[in-house]
Scaffold this motif. Structure first.
Motif, PDB file in Angstrom:
ATOM      1  N   THR A   1      -2.707  -8.792  -4.731  1.00 29.84           N
ATOM      2  CA  THR A   1      -1.816  -7.624  -4.787  1.00 29.84           C
ATOM      3  C   THR A   1      -2.377  -6.463  -3.978  1.00 29.84           C
ATOM      4  O   THR A   1      -1.665  -5.835  -3.171  1.00 29.84           O
ATOM      5  CB  THR A   1      -1.596  -7.190  -6.241  1.00 29.84           C
ATOM      6  OG1 THR A   1      -1.054  -8.286  -6.988  1.00 29.84           O
ATOM      7  CG2 THR A   1      -0.635  -6.013  -6.309  1.00 29.84           C
ATOM      8  N   SER A   2      -3.662  -6.178  -4.148  1.00 27.31           N
ATOM      9  CA  SER A   2      -4.297  -5.093  -3.390  1.00 27.31           C
ATOM     10  C   SER A   2      -4.351  -5.429  -1.908  1.00 27.31           C
ATOM     11  O   SER A   2      -4.152  -4.556  -1.045  1.00 27.31           O
ATOM     12  CB  SER A   2      -5.707  -4.840  -3.926  1.00 27.31           C
ATOM     13  OG  SER A   2      -5.678  -4.450  -5.284  1.00 27.31           O
TER      14      SER A   2
ATOM     15  N   SER B   1      -1.048  -4.722  -0.059  1.00 26.61           N
ATOM     16  CA  SER B   1      -0.845  -3.309   0.266  1.00 26.61           C
ATOM     17  C   SER B   1      -1.729  -2.892   1.439  1.00 26.61           C
ATOM     18  O   SER B   1      -1.279  -2.163   2.343  1.00 26.61           O
ATOM     19  CB  SER B   1      -1.164  -2.446  -0.955  1.00 26.61           C
ATOM     20  OG  SER B   1      -0.305  -2.762  -2.033  1.00 26.61           O
ATOM     21  N   THR B   2      -2.978  -3.355   1.449  1.00 24.41           N
ATOM     22  CA  THR B   2      -3.902  -3.002   2.536  1.00 24.41           C
ATOM     23  C   THR B   2      -3.398  -3.516   3.874  1.00 24.41           C
ATOM     24  O   THR B   2      -3.392  -2.797   4.883  1.00 24.41           O
ATOM     25  CB  THR B   2      -5.301  -3.572   2.249  1.00 24.41           C
ATOM     26  OG1 THR B   2      -5.782  -3.040   1.009  1.00 24.41           O
ATOM     27  CG2 THR B   2      -6.263  -3.230   3.373  1.00 24.41           C
TER      28      THR B   2
ATOM     29  N   ALA C   1      -0.272  -4.452   4.683  1.00 23.82           N
ATOM     30  CA  ALA C   1       0.996  -3.816   5.056  1.00 23.82           C
ATOM     31  C   ALA C   1       0.773  -2.405   5.599  1.00 23.82           C
ATOM     32  O   ALA C   1       1.362  -2.022   6.624  1.00 23.82           O
ATOM     33  CB  ALA C   1       1.932  -3.781   3.852  1.00 23.82           C
ATOM     34  N   ASP C   2      -0.087  -1.625   4.947  1.00 25.11           N
ATOM     35  CA  ASP C   2      -0.340  -0.249   5.394  1.00 25.11           C
ATOM     36  C   ASP C   2      -0.959  -0.233   6.783  1.00 25.11           C
ATOM     37  O   ASP C   2      -0.585   0.590   7.639  1.00 25.11           O
ATOM     38  CB  ASP C   2      -1.263   0.466   4.402  1.00 25.11           C
ATOM     39  CG  ASP C   2      -0.574   0.747   3.072  1.00 25.11           C
ATOM     40  OD1 ASP C   2       0.672   0.664   3.024  1.00 25.11           O
ATOM     41  OD2 ASP C   2      -1.281   1.026   2.081  1.00 25.11           O
TER      42      ASP C   2
ATOM     43  N   ILE D   1       7.096  -8.090   2.845  1.00 26.90           N
ATOM     44  CA  ILE D   1       6.304  -8.781   1.833  1.00 26.90           C
ATOM     45  C   ILE D   1       7.227  -9.661   0.994  1.00 26.90           C
ATOM     46  O   ILE D   1       8.172  -9.171   0.368  1.00 26.90           O
ATOM     47  CB  ILE D   1       5.552  -7.789   0.924  1.00 26.90           C
ATOM     48  CG1 ILE D   1       4.586  -6.943   1.758  1.00 26.90           C
ATOM     49  CG2 ILE D   1       4.811  -8.526  -0.175  1.00 26.90           C
ATOM     50  CD1 ILE D   1       3.879  -5.864   0.949  1.00 26.90           C
TER      51      ILE D   1
ATOM     52  N   ARG E   1       7.536 -11.465  -2.171  1.00 34.33           N
ATOM     53  CA  ARG E   1       6.855 -11.402  -3.465  1.00 34.33           C
ATOM     54  C   ARG E   1       6.768 -12.776  -4.120  1.00 34.33           C
ATOM     55  O   ARG E   1       7.514 -13.703  -3.790  1.00 34.33           O
ATOM     56  CB  ARG E   1       7.589 -10.434  -4.394  1.00 34.33           C
ATOM     57  CG  ARG E   1       7.620  -9.005  -3.893  1.00 34.33           C
ATOM     58  CD  ARG E   1       6.236  -8.382  -3.866  1.00 34.33           C
ATOM     59  NE  ARG E   1       6.253  -7.008  -3.374  1.00 34.33           N
ATOM     60  CZ  ARG E   1       5.170  -6.264  -3.219  1.00 34.33           C
ATOM     61  NH1 ARG E   1       3.975  -6.779  -3.520  1.00 34.33           N
ATOM     62  NH2 ARG E   1       5.264  -5.034  -2.758  1.00 34.33           N
TER      63      ARG E   1
ATOM     64  N   ASP F   1       3.233 -13.608  -0.791  1.00 38.71           N
ATOM     65  CA  ASP F   1       2.406 -13.624  -1.991  1.00 38.71           C
ATOM     66  C   ASP F   1       2.505 -15.030  -2.580  1.00 38.71           C
ATOM     67  O   ASP F   1       3.410 -15.351  -3.327  1.00 38.71           O
ATOM     68  CB  ASP F   1       2.913 -12.576  -2.987  1.00 38.71           C
ATOM     69  CG  ASP F   1       1.982 -12.411  -4.182  1.00 38.71           C
ATOM     70  OD1 ASP F   1       1.043 -13.222  -4.311  1.00 38.71           O
ATOM     71  OD2 ASP F   1       2.200 -11.489  -4.981  1.00 38.71           O
TER      72      ASP F   1
ATOM     73  N   SER G   1      -3.604  -6.655 -13.505  1.00 39.59           N
ATOM     74  CA  SER G   1      -2.547  -6.562 -12.486  1.00 39.59           C
ATOM     75  C   SER G   1      -1.374  -7.484 -12.787  1.00 39.59           C
ATOM     76  O   SER G   1      -0.353  -7.446 -12.111  1.00 39.59           O
ATOM     77  CB  SER G   1      -3.115  -6.911 -11.097  1.00 39.59           C
ATOM     78  OG  SER G   1      -3.583  -8.255 -11.080  1.00 39.59           O
TER      79      SER G   1
END
Length: 728
Positions: A355-356, A359-360, A362-363, A374, A376, A433, A488
């Motif tokens: 999950t983390s 985000s890393t 994608a950013d 993403i 899911r 994911d 999470s």
């Protein structure tokens, strides 16, 4: 002189790219010859027949495209010449009207035919016109005409000749290719297929061309007039006559060699002089064969002598090759209009940091201008709706797992379609994911095979070919136990203990073990370090510079190996690498991977990054694209075949590649360029210097060869003029 060089010399330069690309097709035939010469037991490589089938289909596909290109050009030229003929006819009619008026006035006499050609604005017509203008400056205007008619007629005849020579040279090239294929493949399959389609080829039947010739001759009054029109061309006319004589001789020889019918529209033009030339050439050929049978065998061997760039088709041939390559390589997708879409799957056991990491990743990529989507986790969506496996029957479990797979496929395909609907220059990344193979961990093999069968898919579809890379994030329960928790897990659908998490992690890695780009992200650093390694792995997979962490591919030379006794699962596949000619400064190669009867085709482009490190950009292609690209193989590099054994050891993905040699008994008369023993190389990706290797009883490592060029596939594919593998 080789025919490829002869063709380059005789072709009309402005039309170079429209001729049949003889040298490229010949390279595929050489590939067929080399595969055929190995014999059925060559290097114990079980998929030789598949390689031969691919090469044969690549030849036919390339030949069809070349014939379509050539025929389309001929049709276009015929239409252009027809328009030119119509314009010339109108101009000649104007000159005839002018000459008729001058005759009525007594200014133009027909007593000397050679001086007054009907319809041509020749010297006598010009003199009569000037005399009238001088004597009658204010008289009645004469019919509108100018001196261009003779030049237009000469241009038309020249264009007709060039088109006829173009068709003849292409037909000769086709006959030569068919002859070489029959010799090196020991089969006449291509010959018979070509014989069937010949009558439909516009360069062969030539009906429209001959109609133009007859119409053009109808405009010319006698042979003397034709000679006058031709004389306007000067030396070019004499040169074209010599070219025609040589072409007729070559044409008759080529037709005779393969037993093809003669070009229908050349029958009337074959004279006695051409027959004498043919007989003399045949006599010279017989004398040459008697003098040098051994040299001839070596000369005709499939890969006995490397071809230099000039021999591979000359400057004009290289330009045509580059244009064809640019046409294919100019776009990342087959249609040339859609953007390149990278699809990366993040997998692993529970509490691994997926999950983390999502985000890393994608950013970062959105920050450098990429479109990021993403996909899911499908299981979380479905199971979060109230499904409890403990209360389900066997058929309900099957339907649940099948639905999870269907949702995953739908989401991934939806994001991919959205990406492809964008602009061509868009850079797109779909992060998944979990991937489809994760679902196989939560059911038995019988159920999983049933799911794939119902969805009309196989293992290669959902594992090897679906994702550009698979990143396995190791669960925190293995190496970071203090940080293992399920906080999470917002939906509460996962409740694994550390022991269960480690077991799921192991099963997940085994499910993905056959993927060609499986990368492990372990817990050897803190959590931020793990996120950095994950981001770096994605950057390497899509060909962009990673922000900080350096992931290196370590390579080891292996003296012996016996993975049959390994305590871990081992996936075995056959790989075939073909290096392509490069026109963009990058290294290009094709990989055909065979596993359990399924094929995966990949185009790999290697470039040198700004940091001085090589970066491989891989993308899966379909079989048609693979066959098309085979036409661009590098003539100075050989086919590389290897057996790949993939396994997971200590949370790392290893590959043992056995590069296959060629045994002397498979060489026949020809000297094989790869008369050397098998080479075993073990490779693994690592972000630090310490790499734990398997037990020597399984894989006996001789030494590390990371960075040594002589152990790269690129170097192993090169052969020298003496017919042996190049050494460094």
């Amino acid at each position: 002189m080789k025919f490829g060089e002869t063709m380059d010399e005789m072709c009309h330069s402005p039309w170079q790219k429209y001729y049949i690309h003889y040298n490229s097709l010949k390279q595929i035939i050489k590939r067929i010859g080399w595969i055929t010469s190995e014999g059925d037991d060559a290097a114990n490589f079980k998929s030789r027949s598949d390689s031969l089938t691919d090469a044969e289909e690549a030849l036919w596909l390339s030949l069809e495209k070349q014939l379509q290109k050539t025929c389309a050009f001929v049709d276009g030229q015929v239409q252009a010449l027809q328009d030119q003929l119509d314009n010339t006819t109108r101009e000649i009619d104007k000159v005839k009207a002018l000459q008729s008026s001058l005759r009525e006035m007594g200014l133009l006499q027909d007593d000397t035919v050679v001086d007054v050609v009907d319809g041509f604005f020749g010297p006598r017509t010009q003199a009569a016109f000037q005399a009238y203008t001088k004597e009658h400056p204010n008289g009645l205007p004469l019919p509108d005409a100018d001196a261009a008619s003779i030049d237009m007629m000469a241009d038309l005849c020249t264009g007709l000749d060039l088109l006829r020579y173009f068709c003849m040279l292409d037909y000769i090239a086709l006959c030569k290719l068919v002859k070489k294929h029959a010799k090196w493949s020991r089969s006449e399959a291509i010959k018979e297929r070509v014989r069937i389609i010949l009558p439909q080829q516009s360069f062969f039947n030539g009906q429209q061309i001959m109609e133009l010739v007859y119409k053009a001759e109808a405009l010319i009054t006698g042979d003397v007039s034709l000679g006058r029109a031709r004389f306007a061309e000067g030396g070019a006319w004499m040169e074209s006559r010599l070219v025609q004589s040589k072409l007729f001789a070559m044409l008759a020889r080529s037709e005779k060699d393969v037993g093809f019918p003669p070009l229908p529209w050349t029958q009337n033009a074959r004279d006695r002089r051409s027959s004498r030339v043919i007989a003399e050439l045949d006599a010279q050929e017989e004398r040459r064969k008697l003098k040098s049978e051994i040299a001839e065998e070596l000369l005709d061997s499939a890969l006995a002598t490397p071809k230099k760039a000039v021999q591979a088709g000359g400057a004009a041939g290289r330009r045509a090759s580059q244009e064809a390559w640019d046409k294919w390589n100019g776009s990342e997708e087959a249609d040339g209009q859609t953007p390149r879409v990278f699809k990366i799957a993040l997998t692993g056991g529970p509490c691994a940091g997926k999950t983390s990491s999502l985000s890393t990743i994608a950013d970062h990529f959105r920050g450098i201008g990429w479109r990021v989507y993403i996909s899911r986790e499908a299981a979380t969506v479905l199971l979060g709706g109230g499904i409890n496996f403990a209360t389900l029957g066997s058929e309900q479990v099957y339907e649940t797992q099948k639905s999870i797979v269907q949702v995953m496929l739908t989401l991934e395909d939806a994001y991919t379609s959205i990406c492809k609907a964008g602009e061509k220059d868009d850079k797109c990344l779909v992060i998944c994911d979990r991937g489809v193979m994760d679902a196989s961990v939560y059911c038995d093999q019988t159920t999983w095979k049933r799911i794939l069968s119902d969805l009309k898919m196989d293992h290669s579809d959902v594992c090897d070919a679906r994702y550009d890379a698979v990143l396995h994030l190791v669960t925190a329960a293995d190496g970071a136990e203090d940080h293992y928790n399920l906080d999470s897990n917002e939906e509460g659908v996962r409740q694994e203990t550390p022991e269960q998490a480690r077991e799921l992690d192991r099963k997940t890695s085994a499910a993905w073990s056959s993927h060609p780009s499986l990368i492990f992200i372990d817990n050897s650093t803190d959590f931020n370090g793990k996120l950095s390694k994950t981001l770096a792995a994605v950057c390497n997979a899509v060909g962009v510079i990673a922000p900080s962490v350096r992931v290196q591919r370590r390579k080891f030379l292996v003296s012996r190996a016996n993975l049959a006794r390994a305590p871990f699962p081992v996936s075995t596949s056959d790989c075939e690498y073909t290096y392509l000619r490069s026109f963009d400064g990058m290294q290009h190669r094709l990989r055909r991977r065979t596993m359990e009867g399924n094929f995966l085709y990949t185009h790999i482009r290697r470039s040198l990054g700004a940091n001085g490190e090589y970066c491989d950009l891989k993308r899966n292609i379909n079989r048609r694209q693979y066959l098309e690209l085979l036409a661009h193989q590098d003539p100075d590099r050989m086919l590389i075949r290897l057996v790949r054994q993939s396994f997971v050891f200590k949370n790392r993905a290893y590959c043992l590649n056995t590069v296959l040699g060629v045994t002397p008994k498979a060489m026949h008369i020809r000297m094989s360029p790869r008369a050397f023993e098998d080479v075993k190389l073990l490779s693994v990706y690592s972000d630090h210097d310490d790499v734990e290797l398997p037990d020597p009883s399984l894989v006996a490592v001789e030494k590390e060869v990371t960075g040594l060029l002589e152990y790269s596939l690129f170097s192993l594919s090169h052969y020298q003029q003496d017919g042996h593998r190049a050494t460094h």
